[in-house]
Each structure stands twice: as structure tokens, then as C-alpha cells.
Design an enzyme around this catalytic site. Sequence first.
Site, short mmCIF file in Angstrom:
data_model
loop_
_atom_site.label_atom_id
_atom_site.label_comp_id
_atom_site.label_asym_id
_atom_site.label_seq_id
_atom_site.Cartn_x
_atom_site.Cartn_y
_atom_site.Cartn_z
CG HIS A 1 36.97 115.02 12.16
ND1 HIS A 1 38.32 115.14 12.36
CD2 HIS A 1 36.65 113.75 12.51
CE1 HIS A 1 38.80 114.00 12.83
NE2 HIS A 1 37.80 113.14 12.92
CG HIS B 1 35.65 111.86 16.82
ND1 HIS B 1 36.47 110.91 17.36
CD2 HIS B 1 36.02 111.99 15.53
CE1 HIS B 1 37.32 110.49 16.44
NE2 HIS B 1 37.06 111.12 15.32
CE1 TYR C 1 11.11 111.24 3.53
CE2 TYR C 1 10.65 113.54 4.01
CZ TYR C 1 11.01 112.55 3.11
OH TYR C 1 11.27 112.87 1.81
CD GLU D 1 39.34 107.28 14.89
OE1 GLU D 1 39.35 106.20 15.51
OE2 GLU D 1 39.24 108.38 15.47
CG HIS E 1 35.52 109.08 10.86
ND1 HIS E 1 34.62 109.69 11.70
CD2 HIS E 1 36.75 109.43 11.30
CE1 HIS E 1 35.29 110.37 12.62
NE2 HIS E 1 36.58 110.23 12.39
CE1 TYR F 1 13.29 105.09 -4.23
CE2 TYR F 1 15.10 105.08 -2.64
CZ TYR F 1 14.56 105.49 -3.86
OH TYR F 1 15.29 106.29 -4.69
#
Length: 187
Positions: A69, A130, A88, A48, A67, A183
Site C-alpha cells: 500500500h 488499494h 519507457y 490477500e 503487494h 536485455y
Amino acid sequence: SEGNISIRYKDGFLISPSAMDPVNISVSDIQFINLKGNHYGSRPPSSEWRIHLLLYLKKSNVNAISHSHSFWSSTLSCLRKKIPSFHYMIAEFGGDDIKCAKYATFGTDSLAKNVLKALKTRKGCLMENHGQLTTGETIEEAISLTESLEKLSKQFFMCNLSKNVKLISKTEMNKVISLFNEYKSIR
């Protein structure tokens, strides 16, 4: 080996190697890829790497990418739907929802472009059929958002079983997004 991680470095980025158990990774296994897409290292980079390259080229505020899975995020990604404002904490990702990037074969330029589009104003997204991807100004932020997205994915999946999920209004989500921005500026 079910995911990858990178961090911006000099005129490129360092990225985890392809198909290697993280427990066995040593410093020499980490790949350096410059912003022209040239690879340097003893092992092949994560498949990737094109996503990481495109995000570093197009998003100057991104200094790290994670990333994975992970179970719940991957499950939701197979439903091919965004996560709406049911909680939220969605605002932590920069908007009132978490997008789901369109499906494309892993490791392709098409997938990289789809992820970039889903992350236009966000710090994380699902990837159809994915998994998930998160970004951060630091590696700690990217990893923390990975954990947050996994938790929100599980919560949304469980709430969705009732077929009666209550969403937070756009007006309220805009307030929360503004509070998150305030924040962040005091941290």
C-alpha cells in the site's frame, strides 16, 4: 503490515503473516499454503493469500509476489486509472501500460480474479482504491518491480499535474518492449 510477500515453494508457497509488523516476523510466523488452499503455520496468513494462490495456479512464470500500500501507488489507485506509456520504463512490466485492477473487497476471490485479469500479460498492476502488486521469477525481481512501480506512480502523478502529459507511441513502446525482452535474455 501494509502489504504482503510470498515465494513459490514445493507444492505451494510461503507467505507473510496477517497484521504483523515485518520487524517482528520470525521464521515460525511464515505460513505455508499448498496449491489447494490449505494453510500450515502458527499464525493466520496475509488476508490477500487468495490473490497469491490464484496467481501461482494460473501463471507458471511467477515465483514471487509483492503487494504493498505504498504512498504513490495507492494514491494513483484511488484515481482508478491505468498508467499509460508516459515513460519507457513502463515496458519493464511487460506492456505499454500498467493496468489498474477493478475494486473488490480485500481478501476476496473477486479481488484475486480482478488482479489476475489486470496481470494477464503484465508483471505488475495497481489495484483500485488499494495499492499495487508485482510479480517476478525471483523474489528480488518482485521487490525491484515494487520499487519501480512506486517511482513510476509518483512520476506519473507529478507529470499529470500539468494536464499535458506526452505519451510514447505504440510503435516506439513495442520497440522498447522488444529491447527489454532481449536485455532480460542476456542477464
